[in-house]
Motif scaffolding. Structure first.
Motif, PDB file in Angstrom:
ATOM      1  N   SER A 174       4.818   6.807  -7.791  1.00 40.70           N
ATOM      2  CA  SER A 174       3.933   6.073  -6.890  1.00 40.70           C
ATOM      3  C   SER A 174       3.959   4.618  -7.327  1.00 40.70           C
ATOM      4  N   THR A 175       4.420   3.733  -6.443  1.00 43.78           N
ATOM      5  CA  THR A 175       4.539   2.327  -6.819  1.00 43.78           C
ATOM      6  C   THR A 175       4.009   1.417  -5.720  1.00 43.78           C
ATOM      7  N   TRP A 176       3.501   0.281  -6.120  1.00 40.17           N
ATOM      8  CA  TRP A 176       3.049  -0.739  -5.179  1.00 40.17           C
ATOM      9  C   TRP A 176       4.101  -1.829  -5.019  1.00 40.17           C
ATOM     10  N   ILE A 177       5.253  -1.666  -5.698  1.00 39.79           N
ATOM     11  CA  ILE A 177       6.342  -2.634  -5.593  1.00 39.79           C
ATOM     12  C   ILE A 177       7.352  -2.109  -4.576  1.00 39.79           C
ATOM     13  N   SER A 178       7.147  -2.488  -3.330  1.00 40.71           N
ATOM     14  CA  SER A 178       8.011  -2.043  -2.235  1.00 40.71           C
ATOM     15  C   SER A 178       9.356  -2.774  -2.285  1.00 40.71           C
ATOM     16  N   ARG A 179      10.276  -2.333  -1.457  1.00 36.65           N
ATOM     17  CA  ARG A 179      11.584  -3.000  -1.351  1.00 36.65           C
ATOM     18  C   ARG A 179      11.367  -4.464  -0.934  1.00 36.65           C
ATOM     19  N   ASP A 206       0.848  -1.198   0.000  1.00 37.20           N
ATOM     20  CA  ASP A 206       0.000   0.000   0.000  1.00 37.20           C
ATOM     21  C   ASP A 206       0.881   1.244   0.000  1.00 37.20           C
ATOM     22  N   GLU A 207       0.251   2.414   0.073  1.00 32.24           N
ATOM     23  CA  GLU A 207       1.005   3.676  -0.016  1.00 32.24           C
ATOM     24  C   GLU A 207       1.998   3.870   1.126  1.00 32.24           C
ATOM     25  N   THR A 208       1.837   3.127   2.232  1.00 32.79           N
ATOM     26  CA  THR A 208       2.790   3.219   3.345  1.00 32.79           C
ATOM     27  C   THR A 208       3.875   2.153   3.246  1.00 32.79           C
ATOM     28  N   GLY A 209       3.777   1.282   2.243  1.00 30.13           N
ATOM     29  CA  GLY A 209       4.788   0.240   2.055  1.00 30.13           C
ATOM     30  C   GLY A 209       4.433  -1.089   2.692  1.00 30.13           C
ATOM     31  N   ASN A 210       3.278  -1.161   3.367  1.00 28.52           N
ATOM     32  CA  ASN A 210       2.866  -2.429   3.975  1.00 28.52           C
ATOM     33  C   ASN A 210       2.387  -3.388   2.896  1.00 28.52           C
ATOM     34  N   LEU A 211       2.910  -4.592   2.948  1.00 35.22           N
ATOM     35  CA  LEU A 211       2.630  -5.605   1.945  1.00 35.22           C
ATOM     36  C   LEU A 211       1.402  -6.409   2.343  1.00 35.22           C
ATOM     37  N   GLY A 212       0.530  -6.685   1.368  1.00 36.32           N
ATOM     38  CA  GLY A 212      -0.652  -7.481   1.647  1.00 36.32           C
ATOM     39  C   GLY A 212      -1.085  -8.276   0.434  1.00 36.32           C
ATOM     40  N   TRP A 213      -1.939  -9.263   0.692  1.00 38.35           N
ATOM     41  CA  TRP A 213      -2.517 -10.077  -0.367  1.00 38.35           C
ATOM     42  C   TRP A 213      -3.781  -9.407  -0.882  1.00 38.35           C
ATOM     43  N   TYR A 214      -3.975  -9.448  -2.193  1.00 37.16           N
ATOM     44  CA  TYR A 214      -5.154  -8.862  -2.827  1.00 37.16           C
ATOM     45  C   TYR A 214      -5.778  -9.893  -3.754  1.00 37.16           C
TER      46      TYR A 214
END
Length: 191
Positions: free
Chosen positions: A78-83, A21-29
């Motif tokens: 703006s990316t959804w691919i975090s580190r 998400d925009e804060t970098g927290n990874l989740g399943w969608y």
């Protein structure tokens, strides 16, 4: 960070996908209206692209520079691919699950598509270009490759106007699960 790669592969095999998400927290969608790129005669591309394809200006490669493709896909304002997700893609790549389908102009990476390959399913995670038309050529050449290799499914996850230009369409959750089940029963490879 300890990754449970088996659980991640299982999540994709059930139709889920990872995003930060925009804060970098990874989740399943999960998308209830799943976008697919057709692997049959419904696939199309802009006529203006034919000239580029016929010119042989670009060459294609698979996994020649996986990390650069991931970086290209993540390299947006703006990316959804975090580190963390990049590290997961690298771990999946090392297991032969994540793949990059690339276009090159000489020795310059022109564009590419990042995907997860499970059975006869190619799950498109993201695409990018550095040279105009690079990602579009990658899309056309990837569809040709998936057809040649007997893939059942090119999952684009969520539709948008750019993908619709290639014939992308949405299916219901039930239709998607049926196709995914068929795809998972196959053994396909891009290589």
């Amino acid at each position: 960070m300890q990754l449970d790669i088996t659980a991640i592969i299982e999540g994709y095999a059930q139709g889920y996908f990872l995003m930060a998400d925009e804060t970098g927290n990874l989740g399943w969608y999960y998308s209830r209206k799943r976008a697919l790129i057709p692997l049959d005669s419904r696939f199309r591309y802009p006529k203006s692209l034919r000239r580029v394809l016929n010119s042989d200006r670009f060459t294609v490669a698979i996994n020649q520079d996986f990390k650069a493709v991931v970086a290209g896909c993540a390299g947006r304002e703006s990316t959804w691919i975090s580190r963390e997700l990049q590290e997961i893609y690298w771990a999946l790549y090392q297991r032969g699950i994540a793949q990059s389908f690339e276009t090159w102009e000489g020795d310059r990476l022109a564009g590419g598509i990042l995907g997860i390959v499970i059975g006869g399913a190619f799950i498109g995670e993201s695409m990018f270009y550095r040279i105009p038309e690079g990602s579009k050529v990658a899309m056309v050449k990837l569809v040709q490759r998936l057809r040649e290799r007997g893939f059942v499914l090119f999952d684009a996850q969520m539709n948008n106007p750019h993908l619709e230009r290639f014939g992308a369409f949405s299916v219901t959750e039930k239709e998607y699960q049926t196709l995914l089940e068929q795809a998972l029963s196959r053994r396909c490879s891009l290589l």
